[in-house]
Each structure stands twice: as C-alpha cells, then as structure tokens.
Design a protein around this motif. Structure first.
Motif, PDB file in Angstrom:
ATOM      1  N   GLU A  44      48.407  29.866   0.272  1.00  8.70           N
ATOM      2  CA  GLU A  44      47.322  30.180  -0.648  1.00  8.70           C
ATOM      3  C   GLU A  44      46.985  31.666  -0.591  1.00  8.70           C
ATOM      4  O   GLU A  44      47.236  32.336   0.424  1.00  8.70           O
ATOM      5  N   ARG A  45      46.395  32.155  -1.661  1.00  9.42           N
ATOM      6  CA  ARG A  45      45.938  33.543  -1.653  1.00  9.42           C
ATOM      7  C   ARG A  45      44.779  33.674  -0.662  1.00  9.42           C
ATOM      8  O   ARG A  45      43.888  32.810  -0.611  1.00  9.42           O
ATOM      9  N   GLU A  46      44.780  34.749   0.098  1.00  8.20           N
ATOM     10  CA  GLU A  46      43.751  34.943   1.118  1.00  8.20           C
ATOM     11  C   GLU A  46      43.189  36.353   1.046  1.00  8.20           C
ATOM     12  O   GLU A  46      43.854  37.288   0.603  1.00  8.20           O
ATOM     13  N   LEU A  47      41.956  36.484   1.514  1.00  3.98           N
ATOM     14  CA  LEU A  47      41.321  37.792   1.564  1.00  3.98           C
ATOM     15  C   LEU A  47      41.948  38.624   2.674  1.00  3.98           C
ATOM     16  O   LEU A  47      42.212  38.117   3.768  1.00  3.98           O
ATOM     17  N   VAL A  48      42.166  39.902   2.369  1.00  2.44           N
ATOM     18  CA  VAL A  48      42.672  40.837   3.375  1.00  2.44           C
ATOM     19  C   VAL A  48      41.561  41.784   3.804  1.00  2.44           C
ATOM     20  O   VAL A  48      41.246  41.906   4.988  1.00  2.44           O
ATOM     21  N   ALA A  49      40.960  42.450   2.829  1.00  6.59           N
ATOM     22  CA  ALA A  49      39.895  43.406   3.127  1.00  6.59           C
ATOM     23  C   ALA A  49      39.109  43.675   1.862  1.00  6.59           C
ATOM     24  O   ALA A  49      39.677  43.675   0.766  1.00  6.59           O
ATOM     25  N   THR A  50      37.816  43.880   2.021  1.00  6.88           N
ATOM     26  CA  THR A  50      36.969  44.211   0.882  1.00  6.88           C
ATOM     27  C   THR A  50      36.052  45.373   1.225  1.00  6.88           C
ATOM     28  O   THR A  50      35.758  45.612   2.412  1.00  6.88           O
ATOM     29  N   PHE A  51      35.621  46.050   0.163  1.00  9.54           N
ATOM     30  CA  PHE A  51      34.658  47.134   0.315  1.00  9.54           C
ATOM     31  C   PHE A  51      33.500  46.794  -0.608  1.00  9.54           C
ATOM     32  O   PHE A  51      33.673  46.732  -1.823  1.00  9.54           O
ATOM     33  N   THR A  52      32.320  46.548  -0.028  1.00 11.28           N
ATOM     34  CA  THR A  52      31.175  46.204  -0.851  1.00 11.28           C
ATOM     35  C   THR A  52      30.151  47.331  -0.809  1.00 11.28           C
ATOM     36  O   THR A  52      30.068  48.078   0.175  1.00 11.28           O
ATOM     37  N   LYS A  53      29.387  47.383  -1.867  1.00  9.35           N
ATOM     38  CA  LYS A  53      28.393  48.441  -1.966  1.00  9.35           C
ATOM     39  C   LYS A  53      27.342  48.299  -0.868  1.00  9.35           C
ATOM     40  O   LYS A  53      26.830  49.283  -0.351  1.00  9.35           O
TER      41      LYS A  53
END
Length: 115
Positions: A44-53
């Motif tokens: 399945e597609r998975e989160l790697v990294a995010t940048f949030t405000k």
C-alpha cells in the motif's frame, strides 16, 4: 487546479543518496501540508515525510535520521534528501500538496535501490 511535477528519482546503489524535488504551479507558502508518500511493489502507499505549516517536518520511522524534507518557498518546491538508501526504499515516490482548496498528488517518480 494546482499541478505538481516531481523529479530526481533514479537507480542508486545501496548506501547511496538521491534528492527528490516537487515543484508546484502555485505559491506553496500558505499550504496546509506538503509531503512525500511511496508505494513499494505489492504494498500500500505509505507516508514517508510531510512538512506542515503548524509543526514543520515529520518523518515515518523507517526513514527517520536518513531522509530530510524541506521547502524552498521562493521556487514553490519541496525537496527530500534521501541518504543511506537501502533496497527497502525502492518504490514510486509521490508528492502531495494540501491547501484549503485542494488536495493534489503528483504523477510519481521511481526510486530503485539495487546493486
């Protein structure tokens, strides 16, 4: 509709590095979040990294300490430096941008880690 263009994927040997880039067609300064996801073969597609405000960068456990995500607002681009790559990092990497008006995905860029 905002569009995302990813680049920087390719073939790299284990232990090597790559830098992915995701450029948006609009200003990203006020986006809610922008990040990278990946889909490995058969998974399945998975989160790697995010940048949030609100909270800045966040990383999935498998990549913490090896990957670094950062934004350059001047050119509407999100980057991800990937170091110490291993075969388990092989996947199609997708960029995602979330704003108040849209939730947009890029087309994906292939990363293959193999000797």
């Amino acid at each position: 509709q905002v569009q995302l263009v990813e680049s920087g994927g390719g073939l790299v040997q284990p232990g090597g590095s790559l830098r992915l880039a995701c450029t948006a067609s609009e200003d990203i300064d006020n986006s809610l979040s922008m990040g990278w996801y990946r889909r490995a073969p058969g998974k399945e597609r998975e989160l790697v990294a995010t940048f949030t405000k609100s909270s800045g960068p966040n990383y999935a456990s498998p990549v913490k300490g090896r990957f670094t995500i950062y934004r350059v607002n001047a050119n509407n681009t999100l980057y991800m430096e990937m170091n110490r790559l291993n075969p388990e990092d092989t996947a199609v990497y997708y960029c995602r941008l979330v704003t108040l008006r849209a939730d947009v995905w890029g087309q994906g860029t292939q990363v293959t880690v193999s000797s």
